[in-house]
Design an enzyme around this catalytic site. Structure first.
Site, mmCIF file in Angstrom:
data_model
loop_
_atom_site.group_PDB
_atom_site.id
_atom_site.type_symbol
_atom_site.label_atom_id
_atom_site.label_comp_id
_atom_site.label_asym_id
_atom_site.label_seq_id
_atom_site.Cartn_x
_atom_site.Cartn_y
_atom_site.Cartn_z
ATOM 1 N N GLU A 143 7.898 2.015 1.144
ATOM 2 C CA GLU A 143 7.952 0.670 1.393
ATOM 3 C C GLU A 143 9.218 0.036 0.964
ATOM 4 O O GLU A 143 9.753 -0.871 1.831
ATOM 5 C CB GLU A 143 7.022 0.152 0.085
ATOM 6 C CG GLU A 143 6.902 -1.598 -0.176
ATOM 7 C CD GLU A 143 6.582 -2.205 1.208
ATOM 8 O OE1 GLU A 143 6.086 -1.561 2.267
ATOM 9 O OE2 GLU A 143 6.783 -3.479 1.051
ATOM 10 N N GLY A 189 -2.239 -16.390 20.868
ATOM 11 C CA GLY A 189 -3.218 -15.467 20.896
ATOM 12 C C GLY A 189 -2.801 -14.735 22.561
ATOM 13 O O GLY A 189 -1.636 -14.944 22.906
ATOM 14 N N TRP A 222 6.363 -16.504 19.509
ATOM 15 C CA TRP A 222 7.157 -15.317 19.295
ATOM 16 C C TRP A 222 6.513 -14.683 20.714
ATOM 17 O O TRP A 222 5.403 -14.461 20.991
ATOM 18 C CB TRP A 222 6.233 -14.600 18.177
ATOM 19 C CG TRP A 222 6.598 -13.151 17.915
ATOM 20 C CD1 TRP A 222 7.920 -12.971 17.367
ATOM 21 C CD2 TRP A 222 6.173 -11.909 18.359
ATOM 22 N NE1 TRP A 222 7.974 -11.537 17.161
ATOM 23 C CE2 TRP A 222 6.935 -10.977 17.652
ATOM 24 C CE3 TRP A 222 4.777 -11.644 18.778
ATOM 25 C CZ2 TRP A 222 6.402 -9.621 17.676
ATOM 26 C CZ3 TRP A 222 4.529 -10.329 18.677
ATOM 27 C CH2 TRP A 222 5.259 -9.244 18.223
ATOM 28 N N GLU A 279 13.611 -3.485 7.854
ATOM 29 C CA GLU A 279 13.220 -4.801 8.552
ATOM 30 C C GLU A 279 14.102 -6.087 8.376
ATOM 31 O O GLU A 279 14.521 -6.803 9.161
ATOM 32 C CB GLU A 279 11.842 -5.116 8.374
ATOM 33 C CG GLU A 279 11.599 -5.715 6.824
ATOM 34 C CD GLU A 279 10.139 -5.975 6.667
ATOM 35 O OE1 GLU A 279 9.500 -6.610 7.609
ATOM 36 O OE2 GLU A 279 9.507 -5.929 5.490
HETATM 37 O O1 M6R Z 1 -0.631 -9.306 7.373
HETATM 38 P P1 M6R Z 1 -0.817 -7.933 7.429
HETATM 39 O O2 M6R Z 1 -0.429 -7.486 5.847
HETATM 40 O O3 M6R Z 1 -1.927 -7.395 7.810
HETATM 41 O O4 M6R Z 1 0.702 -7.364 7.990
HETATM 42 C C1 M6R Z 1 0.794 -5.858 8.079
HETATM 43 C C2 M6R Z 1 2.127 -5.823 8.573
HETATM 44 O O5 M6R Z 1 2.596 -6.229 9.812
HETATM 45 C C3 M6R Z 1 3.279 -6.500 7.570
HETATM 46 O O6 M6R Z 1 2.829 -5.885 6.046
HETATM 47 C C4 M6R Z 1 4.759 -6.139 7.945
HETATM 48 O O7 M6R Z 1 4.860 -4.591 7.702
HETATM 49 C C5 M6R Z 1 5.557 -6.848 6.996
HETATM 50 N N1 M6R Z 1 6.652 -7.618 7.751
HETATM 51 C C6 M6R Z 1 6.251 -6.038 5.849
HETATM 52 O O8 M6R Z 1 7.158 -6.596 5.392
#
Ligand code: M6R
Length: 610
Positions: free
Chosen positions: A482, A103, A76, A489
C-alpha cells in the site's frame, strides 16, 4: 468513470451545475461540459477539454448561460481521447436533445453503424453520442417514450441525464450499473452521480435502482421502473455536511483526509464495540454458516485489495480457516473454487468498481454468500451483496485513498474478531484485550499525525529518487504494497514492494549505490530477519528509510539511514499505524515534486470500466 449533475429549478442553473461538477471532478477531469436551456437563448452547449476551470472561465462561472434547467458532466475518457468534441454533453443532430452519461454503452458500434446507414452523421468518437442520436431517431414528440425505447436498445452500463429543448420543464434520468442520486430541494430538484454534488442544496435524497427512469420537474420527481410503472422511492437524509466535502483550510483533500483518520476510524469501530465484545447487530450472518465455511475469499482492487492482503494474515490467525485474497479483475476469469461453503468478502470504498462488482456477481452465481465492506451508502456493491458492513469514513474526495483504507482495515478486523468469537476461537479475555487496544488506535494515529514535520523532512531527503523499493515481511509486506501504491500513484516515482525474503531471488540486482529502500520492520516476530535484509541491501549500496515500533527503534537506528517510529501496539493493529507515515511520505514527496496530488494523471476515483 465520469461525474454527471442535473438541475431544474427557479434560479440560474449553470452556476449550480458548475458547483456540483467541482465536487465531482475527482471522478474524472480530462474535460467538462454544460447544456442549459433558456427561454431567450434556447439550448446552449459549452464544453472544453481540460480541467473544469477551463469550462468555468469560458462561461464566466456560469453567468453567461441563461436558463434554470441543465445538465453537466466531467469526464474520464474511455471511448475517444480527451477533446472538445468527445466531451459531454452530446447533442443530437436536430440540436434538440443533450445527453450526459457515465458508464459504457457496449453495443454502441452496432447502433452507430445502423444510424450511419440511415444517414445520421456523428461528431465524436464516444459511445455516448449514440444515445443522443438514437433519442433523436426515436423521438416523435414524447421524450419519455423515446428514452424508454433507447434504454431497451442499448447494452452496458449507464447513468444518463437528458435535456430536451421541446420539454424544458423536465429532466430525464436513467440508471443501470452506474450510480445516480436524486436530490429533493425546495422549488428545485437535482440528479447527480454522487451526493457530494448536491449536499450544499439538499440533504434529502433517494438512490436510483437499476432499470429505473426518473422525470424531474421543478416541483417533484417521479420515478418509474423498467416497465414504466410508477415507483414510490424511499427518501433518506444524508448524515454529513458540506464541510466534509470541502478542503476546510487544507491545501489538498488528501492531506485533510489523512488528518481525519483518527476520527474516521473511531466512528467506524466505536458503535460496534460494547462491553468488551464486537457487536454486529443486523449483519445477518450466523454461527452455523460461519462454522460450515471451508474457505473465505477477499476480493477487491487497488488499495482495497491491499486491505485484503492484510486481512489474509489477520483472519487466518484469528479463524484458522484458509483465506484467499484475489484481485477482482482476476477472480472473475479464473473459474474460482467458490461454492455455497464459501464466504466472499468484497471490499470497495466507492462500491462502484466494475471489476469488484463483476466478481461479486460471479461469486453469487457460484452459490457463495457475499459480504461487502463499503464506504458509499446505497452504492451498487452495497445493494447487491448478501451482507453489508459500512465503513462510515465520510466522503473521500482525493483519488488516493487514505481514510477509507484505514476504516476498511478496522472494519475487517472487527469482522475477524466477531467471527473468531462465534467460532469459539477467541477467549472473552483475549477479545476484550484486542478491543481495548483497538479503541486506542485512533489516539495512536493522532500521535503519529502530530509529527508530520519529521516525515516531511525525510521526503525532502528522498523526493528526487526515481525508483524506490519497499520491503517487509508478513504484515509489513502487506503495508509495503500500500505504501508503494500511494507513492507511485501521486508522485509518479517508480516503486515496488517486495516480501523481504524474496528480494534475493532476483530483485536485489536492481539495488545499487544510492537506491532508496523503505524497510518496514514493525512486525516483532520477524524483526531480526528484517534487520538482516537491511544489512543485505545496505551492503549493496542502498540507502534505507526504516520504519519500526518504539520498542525496537534503538536497534533499528543502528542500521537504517533514517528512521520512522510508530507507537507500540498489538501485532494485529500494526498496519493501522504503519500506513499513516507511508501516506504522509507519499504526500510530501508528491508535493515536493509539484504533482497534482488530488487528481493524479490518468486516474479517477472509482473505476467503472474493465
Ligand atoms: O472504490 P474501490 O475501493 O473499489 O477502488 C479500488 C481502487 O481503484 C482504489 O483503491 C485505487 O487503487 C486507489 N486510487 C488507491 O489509492
Amino acid at each position: 468513470m465520469c461525474g454527471i449533475v442535473g438541475f431544474i429549478g427557479g434560479e440560474q442553473a449553470a452556476p449550480v451545475l458548475l458547483d456540483g461538477l467541482r465536487r465531482l471532478e475527482y471522478r474524472g477531469y480530462d474535460s467538462a461540459g454544460l447544456a442549459v436551456f433558456g427561454e431567450q437563448q434556447g439550448l446552449q452547449l459549452v464544453k472544453a477539454k481540460g480541467r473544469l476551470a477551463v469550462l468555468s472561465d469560458l462561461v464566466d462561472g456560469g453567468a453567461k448561460l441563461e436558463g434554470t434547467v441543465g445538465v453537466g458532466h466531467t469526464r474520464w475518457a474511455t471511448h475517444g481521447e480527451p477533446s472538445d468534441a468527445n466531451s459531454h454533453p452530446h447533442l443530437s443532430n436536430s440540436g434538440r436533445i443533450a445527453v450526459v452519461h457515465n458508464g459504457i454503452i457496449e453495443n454502441y458500434m452496432e447502433i452507430k453503424e445502423y444510424l450511419q446507414s440511415q444517414g445520421v452523421v456523428f461528431h465524436s468518437d464516444t459511445d455516448t453520442e449514440v444515445v443522443a442520436q438514437l433519442l433523436d431517431y426515436y423521438y416523435q414528440g414524447d421524450l419519455v417514450e423515446a428514452t424508454f425505447k433507447v434504454l431497451h436498445r442499448i447494452e452496458g452500463s449507464y447513468a444518463l441525464g437528458i435535456l430536451c429543448s421541446d420539454h424544458p420543464g423536465q429532466l430525464i434520468a436513467a440508471r443501470k450499473d452506474s450510480p445516480l442520486v436524486l436530490g429533493y430541494g425546495e422549488g428545485c430538484n437535482f440528479l447527480a452521480s454522487d451526493v457530494t454534488a448536491l449536499i450544499k442544496y439538499t440533504k434529502t435524497v433517494s438512490y436510483m435502482e437499476d432499470g429505473e427512469l426518473a422525470i424531474l420537474t421543478r416541483d417533484g420527481i417521479q420515478v418509474y421502473d423498467a416497465l414504466l410503472q410508477p415507483v414510490e422511492k424511499e427518501r433518506s437524509t444524508v448524515d454529513w455536511d458540506i464541510a466534509d466535502a470541502e478542503k476546510g483550510g487544507y491545501e489538498h483533500f488528501m492531506f485533510k483526509e489523512i488528518m481525519e483518520q483518527p476520527e474516521a476510524v473511531r466512528k467506524a469501530i466505536a458503535p460496534h464495540i460494547q462491553n468488551g465484545q464486537v457487536v454486529l447487530d443486523g449483519l445477518g450472518l450466523d454461527a452455523d454458516f460461519l462454522q460450515s465455511l471451508s474457505r473465505l475469499y477477499i476480493v477487491a482492487c487497488g488499495s482495497s485489495y491491499h486491505v485484503g492482503v492484510v486481512g489474509k494474515y489477520q483472519l487466518e490467525q484469528l479463524l484458522r480457516k484458509p483465506v484467499e485474497v484475489v484481485l477482482a479483475s482476476e477472480f472473475r476469469y479464473s473459474n474460482p473454487l467458490v461454492d455455497e461453503n464459501s464466504l466472499v468478502i468484497v471490499i470497495s470504498q466507492s462500491g462502484e468498481t466494475l471489476d469488484t462488482m463483476a466478481a461479486l456477481r460471479e461469486a453469487r452465481r457460484l452459490g457463495a454468500k457475499t459480504l461487502a465492506i463499503v464506504n458509499v451508502v446505497g452504492s451498487s456493491i452495497a445493494k447487491e451483496a448478501d451482507y453489508v458492513l459500512y465503513t462510515w469514513a465520510g466522503p473521500e474526495i482525493a483519488v488516493a485513498t487514505t481514510k477509507a483504507y484505514s476504516t476498511q482495515l478496522a472494519v475487517l478486523m472487527l469482522f475477524g474478531i466477531w467471527t473468531a468469537r462465534l467460532l469459539g476461537r477467541l477467549t472473552p479475555e483475549r477479545e476484550a484485550e484486542l478491543l481495548g487496544e483497538m479503541l486506542r488506535i485512533p489516539d495512536k494515529i493522532a500521535e503519529i499525525l502530530r509529527h508530520t514535520e519529521e516525515i516531511q523532512y525525510y521526503a525532502s531527503l528522498y523526493f528526487n529518487h526515481e525508483s524506490i523499493f519497499f520491503m517487509g515481511r508478513n504484515l509489513d509486506y502487506a503495508m509495503g504494497l500500500e505504501g508503494s501504491l500511494k507513492l507511485k500513484e501521486i508522485s509518479y516515482i517508480h516503486s515496488e514492494a517486495y516480501a523481504a525474503g524474496e528480494l534475493k531471488h532476483g530483485t536485489i540486482s536492481l539495488i545499487e549505490d544510492g537506491t532508496l529502500v523503505v524497510a518496514l520492520a514493525s512486525y516483532a516476530p520477524l524483526f531480526d530477519k528484517d534487520v538482516s535484509n537491511v544489512v543485505e541491501v545496505k551492503s549493496r549500496g542502498a540507502r534505507v528509510l526504516g520504519l519500526t515500533t518504539r520498542s525496537r527503534a534503538e536497534e533499528m537506528a543502528k542500521h537504517a539511514d533514517s528512521l520512522i517510529v510508530i507507537p507500540d501496539t498489538d501485532l494485529m493493529f500494526l498496519p493501522s499505524l504503519a500506513i499513516v507515515p507511508l501516506q504522509l511520505f507519499a504526500y510530501y514527496v508528491a508535493l515536493m515534486r509539484g504533482c497534482d496530488i488530488d487528481k493524479p494523471r490518468n486516474l479517477a476515483k472509482s473505476v467503472t470500466v474493465e
